[in-house]
Design a protein around this motif. Structure first.
Motif: not given
Length: 443
Positions: A20-41
């Motif tokens: 299991i990947q660690a929970e987000l515990r920081d303020d970060i930046s990205a080019d794209v943020v995706i909500i949901g780690a299913g097929l579409a995400g």
């Protein structure tokens, strides 16, 4: 029939990942943020990282926890779609686009299996939409006729063909689509998860969305961190309305499944079914029956239920599990004493017109969403995520994506009318199906 100790809070196909990947515990930046780690995400994320984009995927539980890892595992193309409704609502050309969209979903999933070497017990057997009573023949022929008009080639398998193919005798005749087949959806989604992690996608599990602020740069808040990104993709399917998005456009419907203990060799011999084609019935609310690679029977659907307020509680539905066990007994009476290994429930996202819900939100049109697959998303949801990623990359836009984004899905009714109307319609459909079942018992 004791099912109380068989309920699983996760789908029945796979166990929770060990890494299991660690929970987000920081303020970060990205080019794209995706909500949901299913097929579409995950398919969107895999496409985005190919051009060097920094991609963050936030998942409330773990990848595949939702419908992507709980479904029946049918890669079915356009089989069983509401062809007549599409013609009536959209006209011939647009209805052809919908059918083509679902057909292309099969090609996309098969490509993903190969590209990422995902071993998901894929059986390219084709699928059958079967009748259990002679009175359903007219409906089957009409579906085949309209499907052909819209570009989907189905074959009619009469009783002799079904028996020659070794299909269990409860299924009299039906329409057959040679493309697609069945697979283990848990292995598929976990294969995508591992590929995404290896490709450099930043996946944060146990990290629910708390809020988001739109603008040229979107700010997404989680319990212990945040992400700033110029693009956001909602790939949260049936859970999307509870995030404050598309609450008037889609509704989550609860679907359930049961799986038997493995069949003995004697039981397999009595069952037949050498091709192990996935079978759905031509009820108003279908039953699905399939023989898995681990020699168990999985039976799903039969009943649908809408929970008030578009809620999605992860609770057992023993009434439904018993209905599925009864269906299993009726279709395979010689297996009536077989034990049930597990039962589980999950949620599909349903749009009023059964057309997938894809588009953008926000003044900057940089918030994308993909949902409303109405139980046919095993191939298409990943494909939509992939196409949205290509749009963000400013690649040539796929005509199918353009069609879906231009379509305006109708709004659903407000509560309490939504609950009353939806469940009344689902109950009426169940009653009609039960009349057919009673006719079968009377034969």
């Amino acid at each position: 029939m004791d099912l109380e100790d068989k309920f699983r809070e996760i789908g029945g196909w796979e166990e929770k990942p060990k890494n299991i990947q660690a929970e987000l515990r920081d303020d970060i930046s990205a080019d794209v943020v995706i909500i949901g780690a299913g097929l579409a995400g995950l398919c969107a994320a895999l496409e985005l990282v190919k051009d060097g984009s920094k991609v963050v995927v936030l998942e409330k539980e773990f990848a595949g926890f939702g419908a992507s890892g709980r479904n029946a595992g049918y890669l079915g193309g356009a089989l069983g779609l509401k062809y007549e409704l599409f013609l009536k609502k959209l006209g011939n050309e647009a209805a052809k686009n919908v059918v083509n969209f679902y057909e292309e979903g099969v090609n996309f999933a098969e490509k993903m299996f190969q590209e990422y070497n995902i071993q998901c017990d894929y059986n390219q057997s084709g699928l059958i939409r079967a009748a259990i009573h002679p009175s359903q023949e007219k409906q089957i022929h009409e579906e085949i006729r309209i499907a052909a008009e819209l570009g989907c080639s189905l074959e009619f398998w009469n009783n002799s063909k079904m028996r020659a193919k070794g299909i269990p005798s409860a299924f009299l005749f039906g329409s057959y689509i040679p493309r697609g087949g069945t697979l283990n959806p848990g292995k598929y989604i976990l294969g995508l998860r591992e590929a995404a992690i290896q490709a450099g996608v930043k996946l944060y599990e146990n990290t629910p969305l708390i809020s988001f602020t739109e603008g040229a740069v979107i700010n997404v808040k989680t319990p212990n961190g945040s992400v700033n990104a110029p693009n956001l993709i909602f790939a949260s399917n049936a859970f999307t309305p509870k995030m404050g998005v598309l609450a008037s456009t889609i509704v989550p419907l609860r679907v359930s499944a049961i799986e038997t203990e493995p069949l003995s060799q004697a039981q397999l011999d009595a069952l037949g079914w050498p091709g192990r084609e996935g079978i759905t019935t031509s009820h108003h609310i279908m039953e699905s029956h399939r023989l898995t690679a681990r020699n168990t029977l999985v039976c799903t659907t039969k009943q649908l239920r809408y929970i008030y307020g578009s809620n999605t509680p992860n609770k057992p539905d023993y009434v439904h599990y018993r209905a599925l066990k009864n269906a299993l007994n009726e279709r395979f009476p010689f297996l009536k004493d077989i034990s049930i290994k597990s039962c589980w429930s999950g949620y599909i996202s349903y749009a009023n017109d059964s057309i997938p819900v894809v588009g953008t939100l926000g003044s900057s049109s940089n918030i994308y969403y993909a949902t409303g697959c109405s139980g046919h998303g095993l191939g298409t949801q990943g494909m939509v995520g992939h196409m949205i990623a290509q749009k963000i990359q400013k690649k040539d836009e796929n005509p199918l994506l353009s069609f879906l984004m231009a379509h305006k899905n109708p709004s659903t009714l407000p509560e309490p009318f939504r609950w009353c109307v939806l469940n009344s319609a689902l109950y009426a459909a169940s009653r009609l199906d039960e009349k057919v079942n009673q006719k079968v018992k009377g034969l």
